[in-house]
Design a protein around this motif. Structure first.
Motif, short mmCIF file in Angstrom:
data_model
loop_
_atom_site.label_atom_id
_atom_site.label_comp_id
_atom_site.label_asym_id
_atom_site.label_seq_id
_atom_site.Cartn_x
_atom_site.Cartn_y
_atom_site.Cartn_z
N GLU A 499 25.94 16.17 15.92
CA GLU A 499 27.32 16.26 16.42
C GLU A 499 27.78 17.72 16.45
N ALA A 502 26.15 19.47 19.32
CA ALA A 502 26.75 18.98 20.57
C ALA A 502 28.10 19.67 20.79
N GLY A 505 28.06 23.08 22.31
CA GLY A 505 27.59 23.23 23.69
C GLY A 505 26.12 22.93 23.90
N TYR A 506 25.48 22.31 22.92
CA TYR A 506 24.08 21.95 23.09
C TYR A 506 23.94 20.54 23.64
N ALA A 507 23.02 20.37 24.58
CA ALA A 507 22.68 19.04 25.06
C ALA A 507 21.52 18.54 24.21
N GLU A 508 21.69 17.36 23.67
CA GLU A 508 20.58 16.77 22.93
C GLU A 508 19.59 16.17 23.92
N GLY A 570 22.89 28.01 32.53
CA GLY A 570 22.67 28.30 31.11
C GLY A 570 22.09 27.07 30.45
N ILE A 573 19.66 23.53 24.54
CA ILE A 573 19.23 22.16 24.29
C ILE A 573 18.62 22.06 22.90
N ASP A 605 27.33 32.12 28.80
CA ASP A 605 28.54 31.34 29.06
C ASP A 605 28.54 30.92 30.52
#
Lengths: 799, 346
Positions: A499, A502, A505-508, A570, A573, A605
């Motif tokens: 969480e 996430a 700004g990270y995509a799992e 950008g 992940i 960004d």
């Protein structure tokens, strides 16, 4: 399994419409996956009645008929069928109708006479092969009614999923038995021919485990010809190609009773006898499909003592195949050891209707009945003359094979959550043709030989539940069990981390556990690195999925490649998942380690009007890793150690004491190129198995100091190869009350050969007991500067 | 009696207090204290009548000068403290310009669904436990009552490492591992990745996720099984969801059931999602087979229990109408981000 509804109805009375029956069977454990109705091969064909037939003035073989199809005047239709006669109900293709092959019916003149349609034969409507005359409809309908539904509804095919424990359901009779139990109706057995035991035909079995029973009957004066239409239609409807009368009868009995039969041309036998034995290694046989196969000692074969004539339970040999010249046959009805058949089937790659059934187990009681049924059909079809004797290897009474299972009423109710009486239990079981004797709290069940799946009490309980109806068992989601879960602190920590990332700004992502060995080799890890020695899959789907991943990085780079820069400016992940590393001890399973790995590349960004574009850099990545580690640790307790390996120059390992917590680095450009990645790629790996979890869930609170911090800014210079972390360490060691160090300026002289750098930072001092006095801080600063100078040759910068 | 010295001291302490002020409150206090209506400096002006008349103009001038000095210092400090404030337009002319953005992230949809399911079962008192992806044949098949070389194994095409070691084809081996080490009551759930040697297509993947559940105690019956699963389905998919349990076969449970849920698209009327049946298969379940108890050393007549397993991918596909299971491991960010938010971001 395909089940033809009209075929099924021969053994049990079914009034329900196909959809209701399908739904009921499904709830009875026979999952009807599909109900196929034959789609009409015609359009616009209606019910009509011939009212008048007169000769054709210009053609002897044609007649002119008046046909009532409703709507006033009867149609005038020219017809050539020999069976056309007044009063007959017929299918009429009226003007505008379309028959198969896009054949459109128009008003036309046939040899000078007007014909306003066509009376159709079975074959013209694609309802069968009969083209000898027009179809005679023996039902009554309003004239002009469209016949599509009525005619095509006669063939309904169920596709039923039969579970591997129920080979007894692999036939129409087997399904009928379930329907009879389900609806509590009578089962109608097919007609059998009376045969007596005592044939003189000699059967020998080498090993009774391989072949528990072998029965055979002999038929002379065989006349090989095409089967009658009804047998052919039945077989086609369940997916079997008709061959000739004898073969079709064996297949019919197979689909009817579930017992595979095989017919040998007995004139082709070297000796008039059967010997069942294991094959000799290297022994060869040409099977019915024309392929010559080499056998091994674990294959069971049927021989005539001299030659091998069949692979038992799998496929017959070509040599003794039924041909147009066959005059006498031996009909085999045997059962074989499921494991042996399974092995042969797999080794020879031969999947047959017979092997499918033998593999699942067969009813020892059925062999002779299947012969009796086949003989009855042979006689009915006049395909040969049956010697009314059979030979058989079983000499005991079949009833000894009935299992007796005692079932406790209490146990039944304990499993089902019901309160059934012994009598109720017995009555449910009786419907399934199980014989029962009730003795107070126990029901003794005698199991017929076809129920191979019923061996223990729990098997009987399942049958009770099935007949009682799972839907009748209570349980609506209320009155749940009250118990306390143990909340797993590792899981809680991991969920938090996901969480957290996430929100940053990270995509799992979730990538495959499989890699290719080549993938792992592009990272330049040294040969003795355990990541280069992955666990191999012995039967991989493709070569690129042939090993288990030892790192999450290849998968993550694959994701970057799958999301090209044209789509994503950008990339941030991460994946939390297992890697698999060889272990040389224990149960032989690889070590499974749990990693959190993140990859960052391209822009820092989103592109926007308010700020400049900037590429992700080393410090973006480092900041992220530090922020994660600082959730669980005091960053000052963690040290970074450079690790040089192969072409990887910028790898750092993060240790707390001797525990490896993380690794960070930059992917070598060469590797990035292999993944078609155009920007610098940074990554970090957190070794979750080494990361604290208790410190996170059971943290003790510290009272914030009520006293203000005292700040001092310092600017120090160095010409030596000294790092900021060394400077920090010296400062911490030499200062009491130091809360933190905040670097806010850094300068490096870019002149080559010059290693001059300056660091400017704020020191925050604070005491828990009082406001710190300036004099006290001055002394600490002096001490810090002395230590920096003495230990690191780092000096205070003079203005 | 006021004199130059006293005024000088007042000036000094007033200026010091103002310069030391770190917030508006301290500054305001200093102002009130010295140059307010009742302030110390203001008061000296009022006391001027008590000094000799000839000295009054001189002293008055002095006090006024000090007051102006202190007042200026106050103003200077006040603007210093207010330097971060402004009531001017906080945007350059156009307040509709897009706000400053950061990259947005989110959980993978399979993780999200797993988490949601997990939370419901936590609430029902299930504890979490996990097992290895690479498993012994013994745990994946044998101890789950799949005899070796039996057709019941055919439904699960298996990846092998060697003869005894394989990629687990189901999460059920966790049941055995857990029961071997714990005595009842056992109430656990175990989500995880499973593997099947199947060529991928829209409805098959070589890797997918399952959630296993197990409850064993002295008097667990099919009623409990139906209760728990009904509670779960109604909680997750909505109260109007209906369940049906139909007999099936799994080697490690008996009686076994497949569990169908009423189709949430057509509400049971029949549509393309449910294959016109009105029902959607969502899991397998059953009462733990006595042979499994025998393998783990539980006394068969003392304990009963149930187990269930559901495909997480399948549930996610049903929930979001995803028609190709391969999306999950493909990680196209345009697919993944749909589960974080609506449109309108970079």
């Amino acid at each position: 399994m395909k089940v033809n509804l009209s075929w099924l109805k021969r053994y049990v009375n079914i009034e329900e419409d196909p959809e209701t029956l399908a739904a009921d069977l499904t709830m009875f454990g026979l999952n009807v996956e599909r109900v196929e109705k034959k789609t009409p091969g015609f359009e616009g064909v209606v019910f009509g009645r011939v009212i008048e037939v007169t000769g054709h003035p210009n053609a002897d073989n044609l007649r002119v008929c008046k046909v009532d199809v409703g709507g006033g005047t009867p149609l005038s239709i020219v017809c050539g069928a020999p069976n056309v006669r007044p009063g007959l109900g017929v299918p009429v293709a009226v003007t505008g109708a379309v028959l198969s092959g896009d054949f459109k019916i128009k008003k036309t003149k046939l040899r000078g006479e007007v014909s306003e349609g066509m009376i159709c034969s079975q074959s013209e409507l694609e309802l069968g092969n009969d083209s000898s005359g027009i179809m005679e409809l023996d039902f009554e309908l309003a004239y002009g009614t469209d016949l599509a539904d009525k005619l095509c509804d006669t063939e309904v095919i169920f596709d039923i999923e039969i579970t591997p424990n129920r080979p007894d359901q692999l036939s129409h009779l087997g399904i009928a038995r379930e329907v009879a139990a389900m609806y509590d109706r009578e089962l109608i057995m097919p007609e059998l021919m009376e045969l007596r035991s005592g044939g003189d035909f000699k059967i020998e079995i080498k090993n009774g485990d391989d072949c528990p029973r072998y029965s055979a009957a002999l038929i002379d004066n065989v006349k090989i010809e095409e089967s009658p239409e009804w047998i052919k239609q039945d077989l086609i409807s369940v997916g079997i190609k008709p061959v000739n009368n004898i073969v079709d009868i064996t297949n019919f009995v197979l689909m009817e009773m579930g017992q595979p039969l095989h017919a040998f041309d007995s004139d082709r036998l070297a000796e008039y006898a059967i010997l069942v034995r294991r094959a000799v290694n290297g022994e060869k046989i040409k099977t019915l499909d024309g392929i010559s196969r080499e056998l091994k000692s674990n294959n069971l074969v049927i021989t005539d003592r001299v030659n091998t004539i069949a692979v038992a339970g799998v496929m017959g040999g070509e040599e003794t195949e039924i041909s147009a010249h066959t005059e006498s046959i031996i009909l085999e009805s045997a059962i074989f050891n499921p494991k042996v058949i399974r092995q042969s089937r797999r080794e020879l790659g031969l999947d047959t209707e017979a092997s499918y059934r033998f593999e699942r187990g067969s009813d020892i009681g059925i062999t002779v009945n299947a012969l009796k049924r086949a003989c009855k059909l042979i006689e009915d079809l006049k395909a040969g003359s049956v010697k009314k004797l059979y030979s058989d290897t079983l000499d005991s009474d079949i009833s000894v094979y009935r299992k007796m299972i005692s079932t406790r009423r209490k146990k039944v109710n304990r499993i089902m959550g019901t309160n059934l009486s012994s009598e109720e239990i017995a009555s449910h079981l009786e419907k399934l043709q199980l014989d029962t004797i009730v003795k107070e709290e126990t029901v003794n069940v005698s199991v017929p030989t076809f129920r191979l799946d019923l061996n223990t009490e729990i098997d009987i309980i399942e049958e009770v539940a099935r007949v009682y109806g799972y839907d009748s068992i209570k349980g609506e989601g209320t009155g749940l069990i009250n118990s306390f879960p143990v909340i797993d602190s590792t899981d809680k920590r991991n969920e938090y981390l996901c969480e957290y990332l996430a929100s940053k700004g990270y995509a799992e992502v979730i990538t495959s556990s499989f890699n290719s060995k080549e993938d792992l080799e592009t990272f330049g890890w040294s040969a003795n690195d355990r990541r280069c020695n992955p666990v191999q899959i012995s039967n991989p789907l493709t070569s690129s999925q042939s090993v288990l991943r030892t790192s999450l990085i290849p998968g993550l780079l694959g994701v970057v490649a799958n999301n090209p820069v044209s789509e994503r400016k950008g990339i941030r992940i991460f994946e939390m998942g297992k890697v698999f590393l060889h272990m040389n001890d224990g149960d032989g399973l690889p070590g499974e380690e749990f990693y959190l790995t993140a990859v960052l590349t391209r822009n820092s960004d989103p592109r926007q009007w308010i700020s400049e574009e900037r590429k992700i850099d080393y410090f973006d990545m480092k900041g992220e890793l530090e922020s994660i580690l600082s959730i669980f640790n005091n960053l000052e307790d963690i040290r970074m150690v450079r690790k040089e390996e192969g072409n990887q120059k910028h790898i750092f390992q993060w240790y707390k004491k001797n525990k490896l917590l993380a690794e960070s680095g930059k992917i070598p450009d060469e590797t990035a190129k292999k993944y078609d990645i155009e920007s610098k790629v940074f990554y970090f790996v957190v070794y979750l198995d080494n990361l604290e979890r208790d410190g996170f869930t059971r943290k003790r609170y510290i009272d914030p100091s009520p006293y203000p911090a005292v700040k001092r800014d310092l600017c120090v210079m160095t010409g030596e190869r000294v790092t900021f972390s060394e400077i920090k360490a010296v400062i911490y060691k030499n200062s009491k009350y130091l809360e933190n160090i905040l670097l806010f300026d850094y300068y490096k002289d870019d002149k080559p050969g010059n290693n001059k750098r300056s660091y400017t930072f704020t020191l925050n001092f604070r005491s828990e007991e009082s406001t710190l006095k300036d004099k006290r801080i001055d002394k600490i600063i002096e001490k810090i500067l002395r230590a920096l100078e003495g230990q690191l040759k780092v000096f205070l910068r003079k203005e | 009696m006021i004199d130059g010295k006293i005024i000088g001291e007042l000036e000094k302490s007033a200026l010091e207090e103002i310069s030391k002020a770190v917030n508006f409150k301290e500054l305001e206090n200093a102002r009130i204290n010295y140059i307010g209506r009742k302030g110390k400096i203001t008061s000296t002006l009022r006391a001027i009548g008590k000094i000799p008349e000839e000295k009054r103009p001189e002293m008055g001038q002095l006090i006024n000068d000090v007051k102006i000095k202190v007042s200026n210092a106050y103003e200077a400090k006040n603007s210093e403290l207010s330097s971060g404030l402004s009531d001017k337009d906080p945007y350059p002319g156009d307040p509709t310009l897009p706000g400053r953005k950061n990259w947005q992230g989110g959980l993978h949809v399979l993780h999200k669904v797993t988490k949601e399911i997990k939370e419901i079962f936590y609430g029902m008192g299930y504890s979490l436990t996990e097992g290895p992806d690479v498993e012994l044949d013994y745990y994946n098949f044998e101890a789950l009552n799949f005899p070796s070389d039996h057709p019941s194994r055919d439904a699960q095409d298996t990846f092998y490492i060697n003869r005894d070691i394989l990629m687990r084809t189901q999460t059920s081996p966790v049941q055995v591992r857990f029961m071997e080490k714990n005595t009842p009551p056992v109430r656990i759930m175990s989500p995880g990745r499973v593997y099947r040697n199947e060529t991928p297509d829209p409805s098959h993947s070589a890797e997918f996720f399952q959630m296993e559940g197990l409850y064993v105690d002295k008097n667990v019956s099919m009623v409990d099984l139906k209760n728990d699963l009904t509670f779960f389905v109604k909680t997750y998919f909505g109260y109007e969801a209906k369940l049906r349990f139909r007999p099936h076969f799994f080697p490690f449970t008996e009686p076994s059931a497949e569990v169908d849920m009423s189709c949430f698209v057509c509400k049971g009327e029949g549509c393309s999602v449910c294959g016109k049946t009105g029902w959607i298969e969502i899991m397998g379940a059953g009462m733990v087979h006595p042979n499994v108890f025998r393998f783990v050393g539980y006394e068969q007549d003392l304990y009963t229990g149930f187990a269930f397993g559901m495909g997480i991918d399948r549930i996610a596909m049903l929930k979001y109408g995803i028609n190709d299971i391969r999306h999950f491991l493909n990680n196209d960010l345009r697919f993944l981000e749909q589960f974080w938010r609506q449109k309108g971001w970079e």
